[in-house]
Design an enzyme around this catalytic site. Sequence first.
Site, PDB file in Angstrom:
ATOM      1  N   LYS A   1      33.332  23.419  64.273  1.00 48.80           N
ATOM      2  CA  LYS A   1      32.848  24.801  64.123  1.00 48.80           C
ATOM      3  C   LYS A   1      33.531  25.713  65.139  1.00 48.80           C
ATOM      4  O   LYS A   1      34.059  25.276  66.153  1.00 48.80           O
ATOM      5  CB  LYS A   1      31.329  24.856  64.336  1.00 48.80           C
ATOM      6  CG  LYS A   1      30.534  24.011  63.335  1.00 48.80           C
ATOM      7  CD  LYS A   1      30.581  24.613  61.935  1.00 48.80           C
ATOM      8  CE  LYS A   1      29.825  23.751  60.936  1.00 48.80           C
ATOM      9  NZ  LYS A   1      30.585  22.616  60.423  1.00 48.80           N
ATOM     10  N   ASP A   2      33.444  27.014  64.824  1.00 51.43           N
ATOM     11  CA  ASP A   2      34.073  28.044  65.647  1.00 51.43           C
ATOM     12  C   ASP A   2      33.688  27.948  67.109  1.00 51.43           C
ATOM     13  O   ASP A   2      32.581  27.549  67.446  1.00 51.43           O
ATOM     14  CB  ASP A   2      33.635  29.438  65.167  1.00 51.43           C
ATOM     15  CG  ASP A   2      33.885  29.653  63.697  1.00 51.43           C
ATOM     16  OD1 ASP A   2      33.467  28.800  62.907  1.00 51.43           O
ATOM     17  OD2 ASP A   2      34.496  30.661  63.354  1.00 51.43           O
ATOM     18  N   LYS A   3      34.592  28.400  67.977  1.00 54.70           N
ATOM     19  CA  LYS A   3      34.248  28.538  69.389  1.00 54.70           C
ATOM     20  C   LYS A   3      33.547  29.869  69.615  1.00 54.70           C
ATOM     21  O   LYS A   3      32.417  29.917  70.070  1.00 54.70           O
ATOM     22  CB  LYS A   3      35.492  28.446  70.280  1.00 54.70           C
ATOM     23  CG  LYS A   3      35.131  28.715  71.745  1.00 54.70           C
ATOM     24  CD  LYS A   3      36.321  28.621  72.672  1.00 54.70           C
ATOM     25  CE  LYS A   3      35.863  28.940  74.101  1.00 54.70           C
ATOM     26  NZ  LYS A   3      36.927  28.843  75.094  1.00 54.70           N
TER      27      LYS A   3
END
Length: 650
Positions: free
Chosen positions: A282-284
């Site tokens: 998942k996105d940072k």
Amino acid sequence: METVDMNSVSLKRPRSEDDVANADEIKRQKISEKSKTGNDSGQSVESVTEQPDKSLLEDTKNEIIPNEESEEQEDEELEDSDEDGDPESFADMMKHGLTESDVGITKFVSSHKGFSGILKERYSDFVVHEIGKDGRVSHLDDFSVPVDDEDPSEETFTVLSDEDKQRLEELQLLKNKETSVAIEVIEDTKEKRTIIHQAVKSLFPGLETKTEDRDGKKYIIAYHAAGKKALANPRKHSWPKSRGSYCHFVLYKENKDTMDAINVLSKFLRVKPNIFSYMGTKDKRAITVQEIAVLRITAQRLAHLNKCLMNFKLGNFSYKNHPLKLGELQGNHFTVVLRNITGTDDQIEQAMHSLREIGFINYYGMQRFGTTAVPTYQIGRAILQNNWNEVMDLILKPRPGAEKGYLVKCREEWAKTKDPAAALKKLPVKRCVEGQLLRGLLKYGMKNIISAFGIIPRNNRLMYIHSYQSYVWNNMVSKRIEEYGLRAVPGDLTLKGATAVHIEEGDVDDYTIHDVVMPLPGFDVIYPKHKIGEAFKEMLVADNLDINNMRHKIRDYSLSGAYRKIIIRPQNVNWEVVAYDDPRIPLFTTDLDKLEGKPLPVLPTDGKFRALKMEFSLPPSTYATMAIREVLKMDTSIKNQTQLNTTWLR
């Protein structure tokens, strides 16, 4: 097809020094340590990183080179300390970056007039909830721990002193020459000794304990059961047979990517990262909620981490008999705020209706191609061409644009001397790709670049050739839409189950553009039977590649290919335009807000700014930034956004 994370490149503006000075205000640190602060007002991420207890915040990266712990720590400090600098200098450096047209992203499907907005001005403006294979959206809504008679008492976590824990950790990780650690039993009772035994064994996997009398005092002696092999392996004999071997939990994280989070969890639990499993990264720069599974770690131990981790929360614990598998998810649900939008209500309505009814072109987003002056697809192309000198040169040669100072010095040394040892000395961060390749050249010599390149972790190596496939795919899809528009035509490809077939003249009315797929080049795919099939061949010929021979002499670099839909129609699309005055306040509640009972701020009806709140669900391997691009009709590249937003800052 591999699962893609949708982070890296955002439309957020770079921050000026004034912005950085106000970071405590602008970045909402949601996950406060209540037991330390005494309230839930929270600290900012920046203020946390200034805490003296660095062990709480070690930001480990995905690939860790064994037996280089001090080097890793130094790497982390260097990576974390490097700032972007002022927006003008950053924008100036990004002049050398890629734009969307450089990687084949040139078309839109909607007819509305575009407008501007700021994405990820705050990381909390971008929230991702994983959708499991059963269609259930992951939410953090329960901190309770399953009751289990086999679990150690709560006293297990407090019976050892900080000094004892430090010595036990050093013993567990074989950091000193001691073969055992002796812990004196104060207030000696059998119950007290039992709790210490439990504490050592549960908190420091790989250690065994025994009781000894020394000078009339009782000591618990901790030691390695099987030498080095016992390090951090799950304890099979201490796990109840009636309990599932895997503890599944929901991980809520802020401003951290999935592998970083798992590395931090593994450090706190003193276990190896490979006992964790998950369905997708998942996105940072976002708030994300996803399911994680871990082998033979109790929910009780995991829940204890909520007291000491500053940007994570763990909950919704359960025991199951299986791990999670990468790609085994239906997709992700996004909640996104675009701030300071300029579009009229009509423009926004048209844009969002089009997104819901037609969708967007399923391009690979800019983060697929890197952010420096040497795109990852160029390195991938050189690998496929078997041009290893070019691979080495592209990775190591000096390049214009935004880079950290030590990398610039390393590249300059390499250009001057072609000496891997000399270049490596300029590089304090050894775990980056450049450092790994230089170490490989030092080990195998300049005449064996293939083996030297092989030191780079496999996923990182494959990233380059997947980037080239994506580059070809983007370009071919743009040509396909330019040539034939948004309708299925004879010669297009569609999937029957997992098999691609050509759409024939007589069947064309049975299909829409949403049925059409395009191949990623490889040895196990077929190509369209119209002009685009020829365009594929022409593009690969221009790159000195044979479309009919995509097998590489090194098996890892042989491309089988895959199929990808050219248009994606998001599900569960909803939107709302809201007014606001203060850019620091959140515009929706998160799972954690709800658990903590925090109300949503009251927004003015006639604020200075307008924001577009949008929600949508996407399948795996699609890029949320490409959906947002379709709404705004804006170039999502860092190069374009930094130049636009630097002007806005001025």
